[in-house]
Enzyme design. Structure first.
Site, PDB file in Angstrom:
ATOM      1  N   LYS A 113       0.816  -1.216   0.000  1.00  0.00           N
ATOM      2  CA  LYS A 113       0.000   0.000   0.000  1.00  0.00           C
ATOM      3  C   LYS A 113       0.851   1.268   0.000  1.00  0.00           C
ATOM      4  O   LYS A 113       0.393   2.314  -0.440  1.00  0.00           O
ATOM      5  CB  LYS A 113      -0.992  -0.037   1.155  1.00  0.00           C
ATOM      6  CG  LYS A 113      -2.029  -1.146   0.935  1.00  0.00           C
ATOM      7  CD  LYS A 113      -3.187  -1.112   1.895  1.00  0.00           C
ATOM      8  CE  LYS A 113      -4.214  -2.167   1.537  1.00  0.00           C
ATOM      9  NZ  LYS A 113      -3.737  -3.567   1.778  1.00  0.00           N
TER      10      LYS A 113
HETATM   11  C1  LIG Z   1      -4.398  -4.705   1.183  1.00  0.00           C
HETATM   12  C2  LIG Z   1      -3.624  -5.961   1.099  1.00  0.00           C
HETATM   13  C3  LIG Z   1      -3.981  -7.009   0.209  1.00  0.00           C
HETATM   14  C4  LIG Z   1      -5.228  -6.956  -0.647  1.00  0.00           C
HETATM   15  O1  LIG Z   1      -5.141  -6.012  -1.669  1.00  0.00           O
HETATM   16  P1  LIG Z   1      -6.449  -5.506  -2.447  1.00  0.00           P
HETATM   17  O2  LIG Z   1      -5.969  -4.429  -3.314  1.00  0.00           O
HETATM   18  O3  LIG Z   1      -7.356  -4.995  -1.360  1.00  0.00           O
HETATM   19  O4  LIG Z   1      -7.057  -6.634  -3.168  1.00  0.00           O
HETATM   20  C5  LIG Z   1      -3.172  -8.125   0.145  1.00  0.00           C
HETATM   21  N1  LIG Z   1      -2.080  -8.244   0.930  1.00  0.00           N
HETATM   22  C6  LIG Z   1      -1.696  -7.284   1.800  1.00  0.00           C
HETATM   23  C7  LIG Z   1      -0.488  -7.494   2.649  1.00  0.00           C
HETATM   24  C8  LIG Z   1      -2.458  -6.101   1.914  1.00  0.00           C
HETATM   25  O5  LIG Z   1      -2.074  -5.149   2.797  1.00  0.00           O
END
Ligand SMILES: *Cc1c(COP(=O)(O)O)cnc(C)c1O
Length: 469
Positions: A113
């Site tokens: 993120k």
């Molecule tokens: C947010 C997240 C996901 C999922 O991603 P999306 O874009 O919501 O499908 C997977 N793995 C981790 C470690 C995350 O923080």
């Protein structure tokens, strides 16, 4: 470039306009009116660009209302060696068996993120300053999203962050990560309650229109288009690193929950990036896997959402999925509005008549993974390649293995570093993973957090007295 709503009820708007908004006024999501196209020449011209400059090239297609010099300054501030730990920003490492790992978790909070949030922090500050206004970001977190937002917005002008977390329910590392931030514009609020209580308070406050206007409340949630656009960059970067010729295809495997990460892959593919498969991986919460298998979308309520060892994928209602369905029905906004109405009424909708197109036209294939799969995959990946992967990435690797094809590199997106989920690593390998050297002392730093009762009025009063105005 102008943006319209997936449900058809929004006059076309610019990138900067939709940046600070959540849902479109009709309840839909903002999407580009027309997607830009990537020619083979364009892609060839981008080979060898530093990540920040590739990000500028890609984002200038989506944010054409920001002057080029300014945008280049923003991407160069967001994607630095200092923030992401190496000149590569996003390294690519072989895992064996035709798989490679696209390293998206080198940022300050050790999860993918950061890739979008670091750009979002820059562009928020830029647009707010330009418009002479301020914004107070209100959110709830059980760990990952909140910390990525705080690290992206710390010290930024014109914006303050109020992040609610459940008191005593995050790991020591997660607490230290958030509560050690001393920037005056970052406010951690630990609520006596669970994550759902925090979310209920955020919903109550965001639904109080008088308070929302008075304190200029905003959000940085996963439906923000700027986050999707910033994620398109690393699909192109991955393709550039894994290929040498313009006609070479690669596949991407993506651990998914909210459909945010993989949606960016879909956008890149539609823009003309030579992508063969987009492999969607879920854990036991397999609403999306079920959709790609059956054509029926059937989100589940919170009580039917399992707590798993890949917790950031424990989501049963994929907020970004509407943007994909919009493409699936050929941009027919009235049909999207009708489908979401049906969803609200019956709890599901059925697009099984379009199922043949999922893979052939859109490249989507899917699979689900279990706790036992994660442990076995963490172990076998480590044994075979010496690379330690986190449980979410393990879901991706496990599902990717079923779709490896000769001559097509399979890039698995690394969504977090293993140090964040040391308990599961210990279960798989019998030992813990220390945090990266730069964060070794994190848990001994002084922490700053406001503890409040589980009471919307108390939170409201706190925000009022600390808001950026
Ligand atoms: C947010 C997240 C996901 C999922 O991603 P999306 O874009 O919501 O499908 C997977 N793995 C981790 C470690 C995350 O923080």
């Amino acid at each position: 470039m102008k943006y319209v709503s997936t449900r058809g009820g929004m006059a076309p708007q610019s990138f900067s306009d939709i940046l600070l908004e959540g849902l479109a006024p009709d309840g839909g999501l903002a999407v580009p009116e027309v997607l830009p196209r990537l020619s083979a020449e364009t892609l060839a011209g981008w080979r060898g660009l530093p990540y920040a400059d590739l990000a500028f090239e890609v984002l200038s297609l989506f944010a054409d209302d920001i002057p080029a010099d300014d945008l280049r300054r923003l991407t160069r501030a967001a994607y630095t060696e200092q923030i992401f730990g190496s000149e590569d920003i996003v390294p690519l490492r072989p895992l064996g068996g035709g798989l490679s790992l696209l390293g998206l978790s080198e940022g300050p909070t050790l999860a993918f993120k950061d890739m979008a949030m670091q750009f979002l922090g820059q562009v928020f500050e830029y647009v707010l300053t330009k418009r002479g206004t301020t914004l107070n970001i209100l959110g709830a977190t059980s760990g990952d999203t909140g910390s990525a937002a705080e690290y992206a917005l710390r010290g930024k002008k014109g914006v303050a962050v109020f992040m609610l977390s459940p008191h005593g329910r995050m790991s020591a590392f997660q607490r230290a990560q958030m509560y050690s931030l001393q920037d005056p514009n970052i406010h951690n609020i630990a609520v006596h309650g669970v994550f759902d209580d925090c979310q209920d308070i955020v919903k109550a406050l965001a639904g109080d229109l008088k308070f929302k206007a008075e304190c200029r409340i905003g959000a940085v949630n996963s439906i923000n288009w700027a986050r999707i656009a910033a994620q398109v960059v690393y699909y192109i970067h991955g393709w550039l690193k894994a290929t040498t010729r313009a006609d070479q295809q690669v596949s991407f495997a993506v651990p998914s929950g909210n459909f945010g990460n993989i949606l960016a892959g879909h956008i890149a593919r539609r823009m003309g990036l030579p992508v063969r498969h987009l492999v969607l991986a879920t854990n036991e919460n397999n609403v999306l896997e079920e959709f790609f298998r059956t054509g029926v979308y059937r989100p589940r309520p919170a009580v039917q959402t399992y707590a798993t060892s890949s917790p950031s994928m424990d989501i049963s209602r994929a907020s970004n999925f509407e943007r994909f369905v919009y493409d699936l029905v050929g941009g027919d906004a009235a049909r999207v509005a009708a489908l979401w109405k049906e969803l609200a009424g019956t709890g599901q909708f059925d697009l099984s008549s379009l199922r043949p197109a999922f893979a052939s036209q859109y490249g989507f294939v899917a699979g689900a993974s279990s706790h036992a799969d994660r442990l076995a995959t963490i172990r076998s990946t480590y044994d075979e390649s010496g690379v330690l992967i986190d449980p979410h990435t393990a879901d991706g690797v496990k599902v990717a293995q079923a779709y490896v094809e000769p001559g097509v590199p399979m890039l698995v997106l690394e969504t977090a570093l293993p140090a964040k989920f040391s308990d599961t690593i210990e279960e798989a390998l019998g030992r813990r993973v220390p945090p990266p050297a730069a964060l070794a002392d994190l848990e001994s730093l002084p922490q700053r957090v406001q503890i409040l009762d589980c009471d919307a009025e108390a939170v409201k009063a706190y925000v009022r007295t600390h808001a950026a105005l």
